[in-house]
Design a protein around this motif. Structure first.
Motif, PDB file in Angstrom:
ATOM      1  N   LEU A   1       0.829  -1.200   0.000  1.00 23.03           N
ATOM      2  CA  LEU A   1       0.000   0.000   0.000  1.00 23.03           C
ATOM      3  C   LEU A   1       0.870   1.260   0.000  1.00 23.03           C
ATOM      4  CD1 LEU A   1      -2.675   1.519   0.237  1.00 23.03           C
ATOM      5  CD2 LEU A   1      -2.625   1.087   2.705  1.00 23.03           C
ATOM      6  N   PHE A   2       1.918   1.251   0.816  1.00 22.95           N
ATOM      7  CA  PHE A   2       2.791   2.427   0.886  1.00 22.95           C
ATOM      8  C   PHE A   2       3.512   2.659  -0.439  1.00 22.95           C
ATOM      9  CE2 PHE A   2       6.990   4.303   1.762  1.00 22.95           C
ATOM     10  CZ  PHE A   2       6.573   5.532   2.257  1.00 22.95           C
ATOM     11  N   LEU A   3       4.093   1.606  -1.001  1.00 25.55           N
ATOM     12  CA  LEU A   3       4.842   1.754  -2.246  1.00 25.55           C
ATOM     13  C   LEU A   3       3.922   2.138  -3.410  1.00 25.55           C
ATOM     14  CD1 LEU A   3       7.219  -1.335  -1.927  1.00 25.55           C
ATOM     15  CD2 LEU A   3       7.770   1.061  -1.457  1.00 25.55           C
ATOM     16  N   GLY A   4       2.789   1.449  -3.528  1.00 25.48           N
ATOM     17  CA  GLY A   4       1.864   1.736  -4.622  1.00 25.48           C
ATOM     18  C   GLY A   4       1.163   3.067  -4.470  1.00 25.48           C
ATOM     19  N   GLY A   5       1.023   3.529  -3.227  1.00 26.99           N
ATOM     20  CA  GLY A   5       0.314   4.769  -2.982  1.00 26.99           C
ATOM     21  C   GLY A   5       1.171   6.007  -3.010  1.00 26.99           C
ATOM     22  N   THR A   6       2.499   5.846  -3.093  1.00 31.08           N
ATOM     23  CA  THR A   6       3.384   7.012  -2.991  1.00 31.08           C
ATOM     24  C   THR A   6       4.346   7.191  -4.159  1.00 31.08           C
ATOM     25  OG1 THR A   6       4.975   5.699  -1.709  1.00 31.08           O
ATOM     26  CG2 THR A   6       3.338   6.950  -0.462  1.00 31.08           C
ATOM     27  N   ILE A   7       4.826   6.109  -4.759  1.00 32.12           N
ATOM     28  CA  ILE A   7       5.789   6.234  -5.860  1.00 32.12           C
ATOM     29  C   ILE A   7       5.047   6.676  -7.120  1.00 32.12           C
ATOM     30  CG2 ILE A   7       7.496   5.014  -7.262  1.00 32.12           C
ATOM     31  CD1 ILE A   7       8.067   3.219  -4.892  1.00 32.12           C
ATOM     32  N   HIS A   8       5.681   7.539  -7.907  1.00 34.11           N
ATOM     33  CA  HIS A   8       4.974   8.214  -8.987  1.00 34.11           C
ATOM     34  C   HIS A   8       4.738   7.350 -10.228  1.00 34.11           C
ATOM     35  CE1 HIS A   8       5.740  11.380  -6.304  1.00 34.11           C
ATOM     36  NE2 HIS A   8       6.932  11.748  -6.756  1.00 34.11           N
TER      37      HIS A   8
ATOM     38  N   ILE B   1      -0.309   8.663   3.207  1.00 31.95           N
ATOM     39  CA  ILE B   1      -0.405   7.202   3.132  1.00 31.95           C
ATOM     40  C   ILE B   1       0.102   6.560   4.422  1.00 31.95           C
ATOM     41  CG2 ILE B   1       0.455   5.145   1.950  1.00 31.95           C
ATOM     42  CD1 ILE B   1      -1.666   6.573   0.349  1.00 31.95           C
ATOM     43  N   LEU B   2       1.168   7.077   4.993  1.00 32.38           N
ATOM     44  CA  LEU B   2       1.682   6.540   6.253  1.00 32.38           C
ATOM     45  C   LEU B   2       0.663   6.690   7.380  1.00 32.38           C
ATOM     46  CD1 LEU B   2       5.462   7.556   6.484  1.00 32.38           C
ATOM     47  CD2 LEU B   2       4.498   5.244   6.445  1.00 32.38           C
ATOM     48  N   VAL B   3       0.029   7.845   7.471  1.00 29.98           N
ATOM     49  CA  VAL B   3      -0.996   8.056   8.477  1.00 29.98           C
ATOM     50  C   VAL B   3      -2.154   7.084   8.273  1.00 29.98           C
ATOM     51  CG1 VAL B   3      -2.758   9.673   9.333  1.00 29.98           C
ATOM     52  CG2 VAL B   3      -0.418  10.464   8.909  1.00 29.98           C
TER      53      VAL B   3
END
Length: 346
Positions: free
Chosen positions: A199-206, A338-340
């Motif tokens: 979720l973190f990687l897919g939600g933040t990397i462009h 995304i972290l929150v």
């Protein structure tokens, strides 16, 4: 029109078509050669092909001043770019997206919208107007370079439109590359499980390619989740572009430098929606979807090379430190959201 008139007009049309084709070929071939070179270097030196295509294009930008290549380079930078974005639709399956669950979908949607709002809010304090803010924030929030090119198509044009686009593509690609290396380390350091890490990687990397690289460098489960989350962000491209078009036409009567208004919904975004819908209903065979997806990647790579060839590096870099700060802040903002969300949901 009589049958004789038709017989006379057909050869003229064919001749005109052949003349147009001959005019386009030199410039298209130059862009193709740059794209192939970028792909080769990417595979051998583990560097994003998009970034290499852009930099190589800038390095041979003098070719865009050649009368023989100019028309084809312009065609590649505009038409092939739009075809590439349209064909991205074959990667989307709305049924597969729903497998994420309502809570994760809500988190991704909220992060995208808040990031765009954040960019629009802080840009004025950094000396930039709404067009550049929306371009960078939309690229960071949705899908990197592809989003930048789609959003650029609906923004009113001025003399600096191309510079802003090139800077944004370069910025999100560089930041994606850094994130591809740094974020998996962060995921492991924070002890995230496969779902949270994906979720973190897919939600933040462009960019999609960097999401895949980062996710599968941790585990297959993390890679699958990261890819799925990223594709959901890609699926938001069409509704965001449509809504933004409506807002722009309602509140900003600005026209292009040639006097034309930007389209309400560009035809290539409509094509994206049609292909995504067909794929969601299983009407596109898997091998056709895979083929069209490959074409999309190549069209976008060729288009990026052509955009680089049309650029002036000195003017691109003149956007200044405030522009760099803006795109970095937007990147950090979506990462924080995304972290929150992960801490709240897990």
């Amino acid at each position: 029109m009589t049958q004789q008139d038709i017989r006379i007009s057909l050869p003229h049309r064919f001749t005109g078509f052949m003349e147009q084709t001959r005019a386009l070929v030199p410039g298209i071939m130059v862009a193709v050669i740059v794209a192939i070179t970028a792909k080769f270097l990417s595979e051998h030196y583990d560097t994003p092909a998009m970034l290499l295509a852009l930099l190589l294009g800038i390095a041979v930008s003098f070719l865009s001043e050649d009368d023989k290549a100019k028309v084809g380079i312009g065609f590649s930078a505009k038409t092939l770019l739009r075809l590439g974005v349209a064909l991205l639709g074959v990667r989307i399956s709305f049924g597969l997206m729903m497998g994420l669950g309502i809570e994760l979908i809500a988190l991704v949607v909220v992060s995208v919208l808040l990031t765009i709002g954040f960019g629009l809010s802080i840009a004025r304090f950094l000396g930039h107007k709404w067009r550049f803010a929306f371009l960078t924030a939309g690229s960071v929030a949705i899908c990197g370079a592809s989003a930048a090119m789609a959003i650029s198509a609906i923004l009113p044009k001025d003399e600096r439109s191309e510079e802003r686009l090139i800077f944004t593509v370069m910025g999100v690609t560089v930041l994606s590359t850094i994130a591809m290396v740094a974020y998996p380390i962060l995921v492991n350091y924070m002890g995230m499980n496969e779902l949270a890490g994906g979720l973190f990687l897919g939600g933040t990397i462009h960019d999609v390619a960097q999401v895949v690289g980062a996710g599968f460098s941790i585990s297959e489960e993390t890679g699958d989740t990261a890819t799925l989350v990223k594709l959901f962000r890609v699926a938001m491209l069409a509704p965001i572009v449509l809504f933004a078009s409506l807002i722009i036409r309602r509140f900003h009567e600005t026209t292009d430098e040639d006097g034309k208004r930007p389209p309400l919904l560009p035809s290539f975004v409509l094509g994206f929606l049609v292909l995504a819908t067909l794929n969601s209903f299983g009407l596109i065979p898997a091998f056709v979807a895979e083929t069209l997806s490959g074409w999309s990647r190549w069209f976008l790579l060729i288009a990026i090379a052509a955009v680089g060839m049309k650029s002036n590096l000195k003017q691109v870099l003149s956007v200044g430190g405030a522009a760099i700060a803006l795109i970095i802040l937007e990147t950090l903002f979506i990462g924080g959201i995304i972290l929150v969300g992960i801490l709240y949901l897990t």
